[in-house]
Design a protein around this motif. Structure first.
Motif, PDB file in Angstrom:
ATOM      1  N   GLY A  79       0.785  -1.229   0.000  1.00 25.11           N
ATOM      2  CA  GLY A  79       0.000   0.000   0.000  1.00 25.11           C
ATOM      3  C   GLY A  79       0.816   1.278   0.000  1.00 25.11           C
ATOM      4  N   ALA A  80       2.094   1.210   0.389  1.00 27.88           N
ATOM      5  CA  ALA A  80       2.966   2.390   0.321  1.00 27.88           C
ATOM      6  C   ALA A  80       3.459   2.527  -1.116  1.00 27.88           C
ATOM      7  CB  ALA A  80       4.147   2.237   1.271  1.00 27.88           C
ATOM      8  N   GLN A  81       3.391   3.723  -1.660  1.00 27.17           N
ATOM      9  CA  GLN A  81       3.806   3.972  -3.036  1.00 27.17           C
ATOM     10  C   GLN A  81       4.769   5.153  -3.089  1.00 27.17           C
ATOM     11  OE1 GLN A  81       0.193   4.569  -5.291  1.00 27.17           O
ATOM     12  NE2 GLN A  81      -0.639   2.587  -4.706  1.00 27.17           N
ATOM     13  N   VAL A  82       5.809   5.016  -3.917  1.00 20.90           N
ATOM     14  CA  VAL A  82       6.824   6.054  -4.063  1.00 20.90           C
ATOM     15  C   VAL A  82       7.241   6.101  -5.522  1.00 20.90           C
ATOM     16  CG1 VAL A  82       9.162   6.776  -3.389  1.00 20.90           C
ATOM     17  CG2 VAL A  82       7.694   5.643  -1.719  1.00 20.90           C
ATOM     18  N   MET A  83       7.458   7.312  -6.017  1.00 20.54           N
ATOM     19  CA  MET A  83       8.021   7.490  -7.356  1.00 20.54           C
ATOM     20  C   MET A  83       9.475   7.905  -7.197  1.00 20.54           C
ATOM     21  SD  MET A  83       4.904   9.517  -9.283  1.00 20.54           S
ATOM     22  CE  MET A  83       4.588  10.681  -7.954  1.00 20.54           C
ATOM     23  N   LEU A  84      10.351   7.297  -7.979  1.00 19.92           N
ATOM     24  CA  LEU A  84      11.775   7.643  -7.987  1.00 19.92           C
ATOM     25  C   LEU A  84      12.106   8.220  -9.353  1.00 19.92           C
ATOM     26  CD1 LEU A  84      13.155   4.330  -6.428  1.00 19.92           C
ATOM     27  CD2 LEU A  84      12.668   6.485  -5.243  1.00 19.92           C
ATOM     28  N   MET A  85      12.738   9.389  -9.361  1.00 15.84           N
ATOM     29  CA  MET A  85      13.055  10.080 -10.609  1.00 15.84           C
ATOM     30  C   MET A  85      14.507  10.532 -10.578  1.00 15.84           C
ATOM     31  SD  MET A  85      11.824  11.199 -13.450  1.00 15.84           S
ATOM     32  CE  MET A  85      12.196  12.340 -14.723  1.00 15.84           C
ATOM     33  N   GLN A  86      15.282  10.094 -11.563  1.00 13.03           N
ATOM     34  CA  GLN A  86      16.664  10.568 -11.686  1.00 13.03           C
ATOM     35  C   GLN A  86      16.636  12.091 -11.765  1.00 13.03           C
ATOM     36  OE1 GLN A  86      19.544   8.355 -12.329  1.00 13.03           O
ATOM     37  NE2 GLN A  86      20.787  10.164 -11.968  1.00 13.03           N
ATOM     38  N   HIS A  87      17.388  12.749 -10.910  1.00 16.25           N
ATOM     39  CA  HIS A  87      17.389  14.215 -10.861  1.00 16.25           C
ATOM     40  C   HIS A  87      17.721  14.791 -12.235  1.00 16.25           C
ATOM     41  CE1 HIS A  87      17.860  18.220  -9.329  1.00 16.25           C
ATOM     42  NE2 HIS A  87      19.068  18.290  -9.837  1.00 16.25           N
ATOM     43  N   ASN A  88      16.844  15.703 -12.710  1.00 17.56           N
ATOM     44  CA  ASN A  88      17.052  16.301 -14.027  1.00 17.56           C
ATOM     45  C   ASN A  88      16.895  17.815 -14.026  1.00 17.56           C
ATOM     46  OD1 ASN A  88      14.289  16.731 -13.892  1.00 17.56           O
ATOM     47  ND2 ASN A  88      13.767  15.049 -15.268  1.00 17.56           N
ATOM     48  N   GLY A  89      16.647  18.410 -12.854  1.00 15.47           N
ATOM     49  CA  GLY A  89      16.519  19.863 -12.762  1.00 15.47           C
ATOM     50  C   GLY A  89      15.118  20.392 -12.994  1.00 15.47           C
ATOM     51  N   ASN A  90      14.197  19.559 -13.483  1.00 13.81           N
ATOM     52  CA  ASN A  90      12.816  20.003 -13.671  1.00 13.81           C
ATOM     53  C   ASN A  90      12.172  20.258 -12.315  1.00 13.81           C
ATOM     54  OD1 ASN A  90      13.104  19.687 -16.414  1.00 13.81           O
ATOM     55  ND2 ASN A  90      12.025  17.741 -16.501  1.00 13.81           N
ATOM     56  N   TRP A  91      11.366  21.261 -12.228  1.00 11.26           N
ATOM     57  CA  TRP A  91      10.619  21.631 -11.028  1.00 11.26           C
ATOM     58  C   TRP A  91      11.537  21.872  -9.843  1.00 11.26           C
ATOM     59  CZ3 TRP A  91       6.768  16.993 -11.540  1.00 11.26           C
ATOM     60  CH2 TRP A  91       5.989  17.172 -12.680  1.00 11.26           C
ATOM     61  N   GLU A  92      12.751  22.282 -10.080  1.00 10.07           N
ATOM     62  CA  GLU A  92      13.720  22.518  -9.007  1.00 10.07           C
ATOM     63  C   GLU A  92      13.494  23.908  -8.426  1.00 10.07           C
ATOM     64  OE1 GLU A  92      18.387  22.980  -9.170  1.00 10.07           O
ATOM     65  OE2 GLU A  92      17.772  20.879  -9.382  1.00 10.07           O
ATOM     66  N   THR A  93      13.159  23.967  -7.144  1.00 10.20           N
ATOM     67  CA  THR A  93      12.893  25.248  -6.496  1.00 10.20           C
ATOM     68  C   THR A  93      14.130  25.831  -5.824  1.00 10.20           C
ATOM     69  OG1 THR A  93      12.192  24.113  -4.480  1.00 10.20           O
ATOM     70  CG2 THR A  93      10.467  24.666  -6.097  1.00 10.20           C
ATOM     71  N   ALA A  94      15.152  24.994  -5.647  1.00 10.47           N
ATOM     72  CA  ALA A  94      16.425  25.412  -5.058  1.00 10.47           C
ATOM     73  C   ALA A  94      17.445  24.329  -5.378  1.00 10.47           C
ATOM     74  CB  ALA A  94      16.292  25.590  -3.550  1.00 10.47           C
TER      75      ALA A  94
END
Length: 142
Positions: free
Chosen positions: A56-71
């Protein structure tokens, strides 16, 4: 590593699913899937993205690409947040067998809920990027 069957997560999508930017998707999948036992629901290799789940626990893993980067993203990632995931016994054994250090040893903790207290056995561990994970098992109410 558990192969993707490119399917919906068991029971459908959760209402809230964190997406974690990771520095090395393969290392993160090894930690989450091979060590902790999460299963891959689906992935998009061309985007360096994987959707994983465990009871029931769900997580998305995304290789860092700079999109949606706030800092700027600096280690340890996820400062100020920890993710609580239920069920600890098999995970403690897997981490010990994999010689993975705990951030906080397993202990009993009690949290007030109105006039009552909710107890849980819990421990904390960091993933390869420093995200803090709190695994917990509920105890009886006091």
């Amino acid at each position: 590593m558990t192969a993707s069957s490119d399917r919906l997560p068991a029971g459908g999508f959760a209402s809230l699913v964190p997406e974690l930017d990771v520095s090395d998707l393969d290392a993160s999948k090894s930690f989450w899937c091979d060590l902790l036992g999460f299963r891959i629901a689906y992935q998009r290799p061309e985007d360096r993205f994987t959707y994983i789940e465990l009871q029931g626990a769900q997580v998305m893993l995304m290789q860092h690409n700079g999109n949606w980067e706030t800092a700027p993203l600096e280690r340890p990632f996820g400062r100020g947040i920890n993710f609580q995931i239920d069920d600890i016994t098999p995970l403690l054994a897997a981490l010990e067998q994999g010689n993975w250090p705990l951030f906080e040893e397993c202990r009993e903790a009690w949290y007030r809920m109105g006039e009552r207290a909710r107890g849980q056995r819990q421990f904390l561990v960091q993933d390869p990027d420093g995200y803090l994970l709190r695994f917990a098992q509920e105890l009886e109410l006091k």
